[in-house]
Design an enzyme around this catalytic site. Structure first.
Site, short mmCIF file in Angstrom:
data_model
loop_
_atom_site.label_atom_id
_atom_site.label_comp_id
_atom_site.label_asym_id
_atom_site.label_seq_id
_atom_site.Cartn_x
_atom_site.Cartn_y
_atom_site.Cartn_z
N ASP A 1 -49.28 -25.80 -14.93
CA ASP A 1 -48.64 -26.45 -14.44
C ASP A 1 -48.72 -26.76 -12.77
OD1 ASP A 1 -49.12 -23.72 -13.45
OD2 ASP A 1 -47.56 -23.03 -13.59
N ASP B 1 -41.65 -23.00 -22.09
CA ASP B 1 -43.13 -22.24 -22.32
C ASP B 1 -42.54 -20.35 -21.16
OD1 ASP B 1 -42.81 -23.45 -19.27
OD2 ASP B 1 -43.78 -21.66 -19.48
N CYS C 1 -41.44 -11.36 -41.37
CA CYS C 1 -42.82 -11.89 -40.61
C CYS C 1 -44.13 -12.34 -41.42
CB CYS C 1 -42.61 -11.69 -39.24
SG CYS C 1 -43.99 -11.62 -38.05
N CYS D 1 -46.94 -12.02 -39.87
CA CYS D 1 -47.87 -12.29 -38.83
C CYS D 1 -49.22 -11.03 -38.75
CB CYS D 1 -47.49 -12.17 -37.40
SG CYS D 1 -47.43 -10.92 -37.37
N CYS E 1 -47.72 -7.66 -38.69
CA CYS E 1 -46.57 -7.72 -39.72
C CYS E 1 -47.54 -6.90 -41.17
CB CYS E 1 -45.46 -8.32 -40.17
SG CYS E 1 -44.62 -7.84 -38.14
N HIS F 1 -47.61 -10.46 -33.08
CA HIS F 1 -46.53 -11.23 -33.69
C HIS F 1 -44.85 -11.73 -32.53
CE1 HIS F 1 -42.58 -10.19 -35.64
NE2 HIS F 1 -42.19 -9.86 -34.56
#
Lengths: 349, 349
Positions: free
Chosen positions: A61, A240, A278, A280, A283, A309
């Protein structure tokens, strides 16, 4: 885009982001990195990618948002903004040209122009004057940027930012003016500054028709999981948000079945994974009971596992959206999200 | 053995430990886990390995050390120790039998008997009485343990702990008495309690000849990198220490070239890896300048990357020691360590 404010997505290694989450672009904050460790140091060390060992793309930014939200005394003038560092009180100045220079030193793939991001609410008069300043700054930034890259063609892109507070006609005017810059992409800023959520979507609607269709549009600083499809439905390609990572650290987890506030006693002996739907690392390997223990004990590993996660959840949602668009099923998908969001409102797992 | 006090080695995932560092055994603290989340909860969730998703071995201490160093009011009696939790002030009691039960609920691979770990210095009289109590507690713990596993043969081992403060003849007497328990392994405790370092080594020397050669010996809570070979030279097979992980979080890093205190300005623009001789994830991917930035910015990722490196350093040293023993070169190796330690004293990279 996961947010990596100080050249790190809090709690995650670059390998976690790249190999596990398959994140391909992250965000860095110019204000923070300008103050510490400084753009000159980062430039001398080969740029931000090399400094933080990140193989993907980086969007930075302009620093404007943090100047207005974090710094101490600040003074806006026509040529730029003077502000005091929140770290040590030192005075610095950002101008449209200087923030381009800072981001060129970073080597950002996508740079943003300096803008003024007004608080909410402001008067129509303030919003109008501020928006005109933002447009002028964008023109100056582009003038400087095009001069700087004339003899050193780079692959950096520079995005201007549509402002105009919550006034649709100011948003429209701003978008029309910025259109003329023929930028590689366009951002819609000034969202998530305290306004009611429907208003954020309205402001996107007011800006979008006046931005070029074939260029990416980036809604800055949004949103909750069920809102992502709403932004996409309004023509947004990039977003974002600190929500997935910041909420993760506070124990607020987003799952395919709704939110999990991990400190609740109901998870004390819960041997199930955080989100059975999930894939990930968190998980696949840990139970809610273990995550709750780490949170209650104030352990660093909690921040890391929870952030992993939540980012996976956001990236999964974006993946679902992409697949539904490619398969021509996006309207159906959007409907299903709206229905389940209506059901979930106020309900936890 | 990396120390995982609250069922986590601070800042590292179990994958970091197992896949990257090739750690095969870690330590958990009975005192902490007993108080939070509790051994009964851990037992109901399938034991500590499953709770924390750790595929390797786990050694748990008896909780005695923390009762003496962390808890509030405590009262030692012949049958055990009553103490107040440092978390909420609640009163609890550990007895030799109860700490075996707690560790059986954890499913620890190696359990430790309850002992009294006296502060430094204490009088000979205090040390003698305390040592005799520790021996009596060890006998009680073994009695209870053998009764409990009679009908449920387990693969847990129980180690007694040699105490005796800094009095060699008390160490010898303690070791001789504990020898009779015919344990699977023996620990030497009461070290790193504030005594000069040469004294710690002396106490190991005083205990070691009276412990069975063919059983592992475990020096508790040691040591600095250059001391590891000294303990091995005195017959020690196992060590645990918070130094690599705690110092890492404080920015104190151990390298093959000496210590690096990362906050120093000299590392501000240092593009070199932390330790060019190290193959850990941190050294393969990040510069000293980036690590310093993360440390200065208070970023979580620093703790994680620094801990990874420091543990790698310790495990590398233990690997070198093992190889030098297998190759019949340990005396040479020990000499080289002593020489470089003498050179390094007080010097940084």
């Amino acid at each position: 885009m996961p947010v990596g404010t100080q050249a790190t997505v809090k709690g995650l290694s670059q390998r976690d982001l790249w190999d596990d989450l398959h994140a391909r672009i992250i965000l860095g904050n110019t204000y923070h990195l300008f103050l510490r460790p400084g753009h000159e140091l980062i430039g001398r060390l080969g740029g931000l990618h090399r400094f933080m060992s990140w193989p993907g793309a980086i969007l930075t930014d302009s620093g404007g948002y943090q100047v207005f939200s974090l710094s101490g005394l600040r003074k806006i003038a026509d040529e730029g903004v003077t502000f005091q560092s929140h770290l040590d009180g030192d005075t610095h100045k950002f101008t449209p040209a200087s923030t381009v220079d800072v981001q060129l030193a970073f080597g950002s793939d996508i740079m943003m122009v300096l803008d003024e991001c007004p608080a909410y609410p402001v008067s129509h008069e303030y919003a109008r004057v501020s928006m005109h300043r933002t447009v002028r700054w964008a023109e100056e930034a582009f003038g400087h940027y095009r001069q700087r890259i004339q003899n050193a063609p780079t692959r950096n892109a520079l995005f201007p930012i549509v402002q105009g507070s919550m006034f649709p006609e100011l948003r429209r005017e701003c978008a029309e003016r910025l259109f003329e810059l023929d930028a590689d992409g366009y951002a819609i800023g000034g969202l998530s500054v305290g306004e009611p959520r429907p208003l954020s979507l309205e402001m996107v609607e007011a800006s979008e028709p006046f931005l070029p269709r074939e260029r990416p549009r980036y809604a800055m600083g949004v949103g909750m999981p069920h809102e992502l499809a709403e932004y996409v439905a309004r023509g947004v390609d990039m977003m974002d948000c600190v929500l997935p990572s910041r909420n993760a650290r506070n124990g607020w987890l987003f799952t395919s079945e709704g939110r999990v506030v991990i400190k609740h006693a109901r998870y004390r002996e819960d041997a199930a994974p955080l989100d059975p739907g999930c894939g990930c690392y968190t998980c696949r390997n840990y139970s809610r009971a273990y995550l709750r223990h780490l949170f209650q004990a104030g352990e660093i590993l909690f921040a890391s596992l929870a952030t992993r996660h939540n980012l996976q959840r956001y990236l999964d949602i974006m993946g679902e959206i992409r697949q539904s668009i490619l398969g021509g099923r996006f309207p159906l998908y959007l409907n299903s999200i709206r229905n389940s969001a209506a059901q979930d409102r106020g309900a936890a797992v």
